[in-house]
Every structure is written in C-alpha cells, then in structure tokens.
Motif scaffolding. Structure first.
Motif, PDB file in Angstrom:
ATOM      1  N   ASP A   1       9.491   1.678   6.678  1.00  0.00           N
ATOM      2  CA  ASP A   1       8.548   0.710   7.244  1.00  0.00           C
ATOM      3  C   ASP A   1       9.154  -0.693   7.246  1.00  0.00           C
ATOM      4  O   ASP A   1       9.045  -1.425   8.228  1.00  0.00           O
TER       5      ASP A   1
ATOM      6  N   GLU B   1       0.832  -1.205   0.000  1.00  0.00           N
ATOM      7  CA  GLU B   1       0.000   0.000   0.000  1.00  0.00           C
ATOM      8  C   GLU B   1       0.867   1.255   0.000  1.00  0.00           C
ATOM      9  O   GLU B   1       0.540   2.230  -0.677  1.00  0.00           O
ATOM     10  N   ALA B   2       1.969   1.228   0.742  1.00  0.00           N
ATOM     11  CA  ALA B   2       2.884   2.374   0.740  1.00  0.00           C
ATOM     12  C   ALA B   2       3.453   2.582  -0.662  1.00  0.00           C
ATOM     13  O   ALA B   2       3.496   3.711  -1.164  1.00  0.00           O
ATOM     14  N   MET B   3       3.849   1.497  -1.314  1.00  0.00           N
ATOM     15  CA  MET B   3       4.410   1.603  -2.666  1.00  0.00           C
ATOM     16  C   MET B   3       3.360   2.113  -3.643  1.00  0.00           C
ATOM     17  O   MET B   3       3.660   2.943  -4.500  1.00  0.00           O
ATOM     18  N   GLN B   4       2.123   1.610  -3.515  1.00  0.00           N
ATOM     19  CA  GLN B   4       1.063   2.058  -4.421  1.00  0.00           C
ATOM     20  C   GLN B   4       0.744   3.529  -4.196  1.00  0.00           C
ATOM     21  O   GLN B   4       0.331   4.220  -5.126  1.00  0.00           O
ATOM     22  N   GLY B   5       0.929   3.993  -2.964  1.00  0.00           N
ATOM     23  CA  GLY B   5       0.686   5.396  -2.652  1.00  0.00           C
ATOM     24  C   GLY B   5       1.839   6.300  -3.065  1.00  0.00           C
ATOM     25  O   GLY B   5       1.810   7.500  -2.798  1.00  0.00           O
ATOM     26  N   GLY B   6       2.862   5.722  -3.690  1.00  0.00           N
ATOM     27  CA  GLY B   6       3.991   6.509  -4.155  1.00  0.00           C
ATOM     28  C   GLY B   6       5.009   6.819  -3.070  1.00  0.00           C
ATOM     29  O   GLY B   6       5.888   7.655  -3.262  1.00  0.00           O
ATOM     30  N   ARG B   7       4.886   6.149  -1.921  1.00  0.00           N
ATOM     31  CA  ARG B   7       5.811   6.395  -0.812  1.00  0.00           C
ATOM     32  C   ARG B   7       6.796   5.240  -0.716  1.00  0.00           C
ATOM     33  O   ARG B   7       6.385   4.089  -0.659  1.00  0.00           O
ATOM     34  N   PRO B   8       8.084   5.525  -0.711  1.00  0.00           N
ATOM     35  CA  PRO B   8       9.054   4.443  -0.549  1.00  0.00           C
ATOM     36  C   PRO B   8       8.823   3.734   0.792  1.00  0.00           C
ATOM     37  O   PRO B   8       8.709   4.397   1.823  1.00  0.00           O
ATOM     38  N   PRO B   9       8.755   2.416   0.788  1.00  0.00           N
ATOM     39  CA  PRO B   9       8.416   1.688   2.011  1.00  0.00           C
ATOM     40  C   PRO B   9       9.634   1.333   2.870  1.00  0.00           C
ATOM     41  O   PRO B   9       9.507   0.632   3.860  1.00  0.00           O
ATOM     42  N   CYS B  10      10.807   1.842   2.501  1.00  0.00           N
ATOM     43  CA  CYS B  10      12.039   1.381   3.139  1.00  0.00           C
ATOM     44  C   CYS B  10      12.047   1.569   4.652  1.00  0.00           C
ATOM     45  O   CYS B  10      12.483   0.684   5.394  1.00  0.00           O
TER      46      CYS B  10
END
Length: 135
Positions: free
Chosen positions: A80, A69-78
């Motif tokens: 998290d 969900e973070a990736m789909q929202g355009g936010r790098p998930p690193c």
C-alpha cells in the motif's frame, strides 16, 4: 504512562494536534487517569514519529490512517505504501512540469518587459506587460 502535555512536549506537537489525531483515529490513549486525563504509553511516541515522517513525505492523514489500519490488522502495509509513494511521485512530476511551464512563461514575459522599460501604456484596466507578447 504520559499525560497529553508530556507527550506533546516530547513529540514537538501541540495538544490540539494530539486531540485531533485522536478524533481522526490516528492516536488512541491507553486509558485515563483518575482525574480523567488521557494517558499514553511508549507506543504513542513511535506512532507519532511514524505519522510525522509520513506527513513529511506528503502523505495525507487519510493515507496514513489506511496504513495504520493495515498494520493494526496484522497486514504489512508495504504494498500500500509503495502504491501511495508512486502516486505521490507521479503527482509531483505533473506539478513540476506545470511549474516549469509557468516559470518559462514568466521569464519570457520578464525578458520582454525588460526590453521595453517604458511602454506606451495608459494604465487603465490593463498592463502591457500582462498583455500577450507580440510575436
């Protein structure tokens, strides 16, 4: 575009697993065929590889979903992922300590049992090998 059976074979997962991932929001078909069959694109292979790798590292489906969900929202998930990995390492350290203590207790019990191969035991409702060992 690939049908679910083709994606299942190529990914090494079952059709049921792919359907489950779809219900859980981890995988989404890009559409349906005229016959109503799920159709997946190349991105599904990459997503399934990601899910399999994350599962192999012990991430739960809920944790994987949050990363996706973070990736789909355009936010790098690193950040998290780093936090989750740290939690997993801490939990494993705790589990290793518990298992080490259990192994030591079992080894001590086994050593005592091997030193006393014929204990006086009536065999009713207990076993001297499981009783607290004498000091």
């Amino acid at each position: 575009m690939y049908h679910i059976g083709e994606l299942a074979r190529a990914s090494g997962l079952s059709r049921d697993t792919l359907r489950f991932y779809e219900r859980e929001g981890l995988l989404c078909p890009e559409g349906r065929s005229e016959g109503g069959y799920r159709l997946y694109g190349e991105g599904a292979f990459q997503r399934l590889r990601f899910i399999k790798q994350a599962r192999a590292l012990g991430l739960s489906l809920e944790e994987i979903k949050a990363v996706l969900e973070a990736m789909q929202g355009g936010r790098p998930p690193c950040a998290d992922v780093r936090r989750v990995l740290g939690q997993k390492v801490a939990l494993l350290d705790e589990r290793i300590a518990e298992l080490s203590a259990l192994r030591n207790a079992l080894a001590e019990r086994l050593e005592w049992a091997e030193a006393h191969p014929d204990p006086a035991c009536d065999g009713k409702d207990h076993c001297v090998y499981l009783d607290p060992t004498p000091a």
